[in-house]
Design a protein around this motif. Structure first.
Motif: not given
Length: 311
Positions: A244-254, A256-262
């Motif tokens: 899922d976007p939010a946990p993935l963003a946390d895992s990659l340390i990026v 969350q808004d950027w990941m959700a937009g992508l």
């Protein structure tokens, strides 16, 4: 918490945390308020005898112990690697390693954080900072030779020799407090390439490729990226890998808004470094994944510009 990746056992680090805490207590006892309660509040024990406190003090009451535990897990990628946070990084980098914690006790006896002695606790914290910088290149110019030596488990002279032989060029480090082993930095991308060739380097889990569970998944990812719009291909990859976007963003340390937009197909900043890490995380073909992502993001930018012009 200790594993084979760590050059120091957690018990050794914890013993040095205890010494550092006692150094601070010594300073408070000697130069702080003339108030018996202060000693009790700090040590959690009904005594003012430092010898009695040394082994009995409850380290879990002290933030330094928590920060060290988180930093150790991330620095050496133990099973507790995920506990570290940006706040831990700030406390270590801007506080502990910048003189915010005593480097000696009240009588001048060095603590494990005294830089000239280069003790395991200090090296562990510096390894944590180096690994965090490697995962957050936007906010740092690169890694110093000392940081490369800590992550690769090599000596500083060996690192310099290797960099020279392999044609890597250091860039100037304009930090005013940079030491002799920090006066040049290797950009993040080059640092990752160089470290990946070192036997002693343990990849950061957020960087390490997540291999497909079977060959068909890898083939499916390639097919999706070749035949579907990138946002649809990414949706299928996310679903197939259970992300899922939010946990993935946390895992990659990026962000969350950027990941959700992508993921949702909105225009976001084109960050090739993050896209490469994302491809490696999924175990997708890196050049294909990044290429399709960049193409899609450029199109989204152009569409947004056209819409703005028409308005």
């Amino acid at each position: 918490m200790t594993n084979e990746n760590a050059p120091y056992a957690w018990e050794e680090i914890e013993a040095q945390v205890r010494k550092a805490v006692l150094c601070q207590l010594s300073i408070l006892q000697t130069f702080g308020p003339w108030e018996p309660k202060m000693f009790y509040l700090f040590a959690g024990l009904d005594t003012e005898d430092l010898d009695e406190v040394a082994d009995a003090i409850d380290l879990s009451r002290h933030s330094l112990h928590r920060i060290a535990r988180h930093a150790y897990g991330y620095a050496y990628q133990t099973e507790a690697w995920h506990l570290a946070t940006g706040e831990d990084y700030h406390e270590v980098c801007c506080g502990i390693l910048s003189g915010g914690y005593p480097q000696a006790d009240a009588e001048g006896e060095p603590s494990p954080l005294y830089r000239p002695n280069d003790q395991p606790l200090l090296r562990m914290f510096e390894t944590f900072v180096a690994r965090w910088k490697l995962s957050n290149p936007k906010y740092h110019a690169g890694l110093s030779v000392r940081e490369l030596s800590l992550l690769s488990n090599m000596t500083v002279p060996a690192v310099r020799t290797s960099l020279s032989k392999e044609g890597f060029k250091l860039e100037a480090n304009y930090r005013a407090d940079a030491g002799k082993d920090e006066n040049g930095v290797l950009p993040e991308h080059d640092a990752l390439v160089w470290l990946s060739r070192r036997r002693g380097f343990v990849p950061t889990r957020s960087h390490a490729p997540t291999k497909p569970t079977d060959q068909s998944l890898g083939e499916n990812m390639s097919t999706w990226l070749h035949t579907l719009p990138f946002v649809d291909a990414l949706a299928k990859i996310m679903s197939a890998t259970g992300n899922d976007p939010a946990p993935l963003a946390d895992s990659l340390i990026v962000d969350q808004d950027w990941m959700a937009g992508l993921v949702s197909g909105r225009p976001v900043e084109i960050d090739v470094n993050v896209l490469r890490r994302l491809a490696r995380y999924f175990g997708a073909e890196e050049s294909l994944f990044v290429g399709r992502a960049v193409q899609a993001l450029i199109r989204l930018e152009q569409q947004a510009e056209t819409t703005d012009s028409a308005a």
